[in-house]
Design a protein around this motif. Sequence first.
Motif, short mmCIF file in Angstrom:
data_model
loop_
_atom_site.label_atom_id
_atom_site.label_comp_id
_atom_site.label_asym_id
_atom_site.label_seq_id
_atom_site.Cartn_x
_atom_site.Cartn_y
_atom_site.Cartn_z
N UNK A 1 -1.66 14.60 11.11
CA UNK A 1 -0.84 15.29 10.52
C UNK A 1 -1.76 15.81 9.51
N UNK A 2 -2.41 15.06 8.69
CA UNK A 2 -3.79 14.70 7.38
C UNK A 2 -3.86 15.63 7.55
N UNK A 3 -4.68 16.15 8.71
CA UNK A 3 -5.41 17.09 8.94
C UNK A 3 -4.46 18.75 9.01
N UNK A 4 -3.61 18.76 9.46
CA UNK A 4 -2.44 19.80 9.28
C UNK A 4 -1.31 20.30 8.47
N UNK A 5 -2.06 19.18 7.37
CA UNK A 5 -1.67 19.45 5.98
C UNK A 5 -2.31 19.74 5.06
N UNK A 6 -3.37 20.68 5.60
CA UNK A 6 -4.97 20.42 4.39
C UNK A 6 -4.39 21.88 4.47
N UNK A 7 -4.62 22.20 2.94
CA UNK A 7 -4.66 24.07 3.02
C UNK A 7 -6.19 24.35 2.98
N UNK B 1 0.68 -1.40 0.02
CA UNK B 1 -0.07 0.22 0.51
C UNK B 1 1.15 1.28 0.10
N UNK B 2 0.41 1.95 -0.79
CA UNK B 2 0.81 3.76 -0.71
C UNK B 2 0.60 4.50 0.27
N UNK B 3 1.77 5.23 1.13
CA UNK B 3 0.69 6.13 2.04
C UNK B 3 0.00 6.70 2.27
N UNK B 4 0.55 7.83 0.43
CA UNK B 4 0.00 9.06 0.68
C UNK B 4 -1.32 9.27 -0.11
N UNK B 5 -1.19 7.62 -0.75
CA UNK B 5 -3.25 7.37 -0.64
C UNK B 5 -3.95 7.72 -0.10
N UNK B 6 -3.89 6.90 0.88
CA UNK B 6 -4.09 7.37 2.89
C UNK B 6 -4.68 8.18 3.06
N UNK B 7 -3.37 8.92 3.17
CA UNK B 7 -3.00 10.25 3.38
C UNK B 7 -4.32 11.19 2.89
N UNK B 8 -4.64 11.25 1.38
CA UNK B 8 -5.45 11.71 0.87
C UNK B 8 -6.71 11.27 0.72
N UNK B 9 -7.27 10.11 1.08
CA UNK B 9 -8.33 9.97 1.06
C UNK B 9 -8.46 10.48 2.89
N UNK B 10 -7.79 9.84 3.81
CA UNK B 10 -7.86 11.04 5.42
C UNK B 10 -8.05 12.44 4.59
N UNK B 11 -7.77 13.24 4.12
CA UNK B 11 -8.06 14.48 4.00
C UNK B 11 -9.39 15.27 3.21
N UNK B 12 -9.26 14.15 2.09
CA UNK B 12 -11.26 14.12 1.65
C UNK B 12 -11.95 13.84 2.62
N UNK B 13 -11.62 12.96 3.55
CA UNK B 13 -13.25 12.73 4.50
C UNK B 13 -13.37 14.00 5.55
N UNK B 14 -12.03 14.29 5.82
CA UNK B 14 -11.76 15.94 7.00
C UNK B 14 -12.53 16.82 6.31
N UNK B 15 -12.55 17.02 5.08
CA UNK B 15 -13.14 18.23 4.17
C UNK B 15 -14.49 17.49 4.43
#
Lengths: 482, 489
Positions: free
Chosen positions: A290-296, A51-65
């Motif tokens: 960390x995903x939340x903090x990285x969100x624009x 698994x590619x960790x970045x894909x999980x980070x991006x999906x998490x960012x979408x969920x938070x959004x």
Amino acid sequence: MKWETVIGLEVHVQLATKSKIFSGSSTTFGAEPNTQANAVDLALPGTLPVPNEQAFRYATMFGLAIDAKINRRSVFERKNYFYPDLPKGYQTTQLDAPIVGSGIVQIQLSNGRTKDIRIHHAHLEEDAGKSLHEDYHGMSGIDLNRAGTPLIEIVSEPDMHTAEEAVEFAKALHSIVTSLGICDGQMSQGSMRFDVNISVRPEGSDTLGTRTETKNLNSFRFMERAIALEVERQIDLIEDGGRVIQETRLYDGEKDTARSMRSKEEANDYRYFPCPDLLPVVLDDSFIDAARAAMPELPKDRKNRFIDNLGLNDYDAGILAASAELSALFESANKVADNAKLCANWVIGELSARLNSDNVNLEDKGFTGDMLGLLVLRIKDGTVSSSGARRVFDILWEGEHADVDAIIETQGLKQVSDTGALEAIVDEVLASMTAQITQYREADDKKRKKLMGGFMGPLMKASKGQGNPKLFNEILQKKLNG
Amino acid sequence: MFEKSIKELAEGLRQGEFSSQELTKAYLDRIDQYNGNLNAYITVAHEQALADARAADEKIAAGPANIWTGIPFAHKDIFCTEGLLTSCGSKMLSNFVPPYDATVATNFKQAGAVCLGKANMDEFAMGGSNENSFYGPAINPWSTDTSLVPGGSSGGSAVAVAARLAPAATGTDTGGSIRQPAAFCGLTGLKPTYGRVSRYGMVAFASSLDQGGPMARSAEDAAAMLQVMAGYDAKDSTSVKQAVPNYSMHLNQDLKGLRIGLPVEYFNKHLNAAMQKVLEDAIKLFEARGAVCKEISLPHTELAVPAYYVIAPAEASANLSRFDGVRYGYRCDDPQDLMDMYMRSRSEGFGTEVKRRIMVGAYALSAGYYDAYYRKAQQVRRLIKNDFMTAFETVDVILGPTTPSPAFGLGEKGDDPVQMYLEDIYTISANLAGLPALSAPAGTIDGLPVGMQLIGNYFDEARLLAIAHQFQAETNWHTQAPKTELTGL
């Protein structure tokens, strides 16, 4: 009978990760066929997914959004079916335990109202390759470059009732994922693809009609057309005594027609089961934080900021905020000009119109927020008139010149604001207009306002268009009323 | 030379008693002479092996090298080997030359070992007799009057090592495929803890059960092999990040006070009397060394075979979907359309047992049956694991038979798949629970070798190897060679 349309969307969003979801191959679009497919993507025997960790980070960012619950534990399953562009004979996807739970996306409608569309869930999965049916003389070519590109599939509740709502929802998702930077948003390249579930029912009914699914729409316009066609087809069918069957349909944008692809009876039994090559993915709080903090900044937050801090109205703020690109340009222009309303007008008006009519991307043009800001500043300080500014904009837009002041100078667009010089022109013009002056002086207030225009034309002409209209007006008032 | 241990071979190479080229040549000669009888190898890598041996000799001459440098061995034909046919015993892959090495193959290469070739096996590791190979059955070298099966699926590996056509061989074990052929051929075979050995490049049968491991003539050799094979691999998400102990160093750990569990479900009226005697002798030996034996219960044992024959085929049905004739492997002649290509490529490319399991697996996963079969089997799997966890609260290791009986005759069980599946009755539980389990020669029945099985707690391979090693220090079952016409020994 009056009919109500019920629409739900399934949206595939390609995540902008550098490599694939389960292999190290590049995801860049447009490479030579099969040059971005390694042993894992080709499903050679014995290869395994990582698994590619970045894909999980991006999906998490979408969920938070979308204010969704992020599932700490998500599970990949195998969805089994045979197709030549599906190398493993199954798609690795999520079913019972998707990474993103239920959430909300707010859309803005043309009547000025907003509406909440509920998201059922969003899950991570891998994209398939492509079958190329032309140029192979009775055979098909397979390109596996796309195979394994990470996707999130966003599944909405059936909360939409018009094509407009569906399109606005699609646009809102586009705005969210591009603002987050998790998708490039290039719909013509398949970066976002929409499946639309449509059913109709008599108005007032609370049971859903039989739905059809129109797959793989890749533009807002096609989506609008496909919905209109399908709603019309279903209503006609029922009113003629027929019955809608559950099926998958394909819309052809070129011909503006749709056809049945397969009925439910022909549908596969996908035999889902948890993928034994992948352990359940467990996200801890620090990953999510960390995903939340990285969100624009998100469109909805940006909109509120534009209203609260810059004084824009709700409509202007909404339109600007929906686009990360336009928002950025607007903000840099406003930094120079310090006039949010005027900057917003230019971005929403002239600039958006040119983007549409030229069908280009902003990033491909050399036009910057600084240029627009300086232009607005020159309007504000009276250096150039609104019509002169449009001429300056054209030159900037075409990339002929980049220096606002130099353009104003060389094009002779600078307004004359020297009151002495302007007064001399007024005196000269009025000297030849005695009849009109008499007429003006005899008129009442209401009529006088109208007659003022008769003087402005000759004044502008006499100043070769360079006289400051505001000052002309003041001098004229003084002389005529004096 | 053919009776030397890995350690003795390594010393011989360093002392200059023989070169790796001589050693390799000697094995290749034996293979050329006897593989015709035994069908242990699908592919013999004559030239590559000699080239690798030459490189190993240079390395040894240049200075300190790995114990494996210059030592020949065989790979089960399930491990992908770059540039060398990897058929998995199937017509489907009878033309497949991988462009990459399995992680296990890479590990042996880096250690400087010399791969003699690829060993025969049941097609896609499905079978317990090696009769399901597209390349024909391997023959048990212990056969005299009638041909016996070597067991399976790692039958070719077992035959190669037992017949002295390789000093050691890799195997894989999904339901007993290392341990059962090891028992039938008089070898020491170890299925490690699930996740101990990388599965990358090992053609998948049932991903949650498959595990690679060593097949050797002694526990000491098996320890040396596992040392090379074990370890975390970033390419396999199910491999475990846990330090690998030095297995050879632990071989003599004290067995005093060792608590051995004897499951009542194994030692019951169904157990063959001769087998019982073999195991009792072993138990006596361990007790004499200070071990304490204790009756335990693994109450869900009888559910292991049915649960396994749902889970393994279900996973296989998906794992084998990639063999569709599109990108590599067998494709039927002159396909009329896509469906025809799929149907004929798969009907013609797969053998009967593989097709049977794909169908069983697809059925168990299909809508309306999933809960009754697959989900239920997974629940049983948890119960079986819990049985072991409870047992390991009071014992260190569990002892029992590896197989119900010694090797059976070729064709004897071929018509009845269920009879064949019941061969795995003692071995399957360890796969379902993911536990390490070892089979070591413990005696003979009617002149044929049989094994005892030791099941350990997670990552307790070192203890299993130590118990077997110390058993072998006092017995000579493991040193007996099949002195038959088939082997010329």
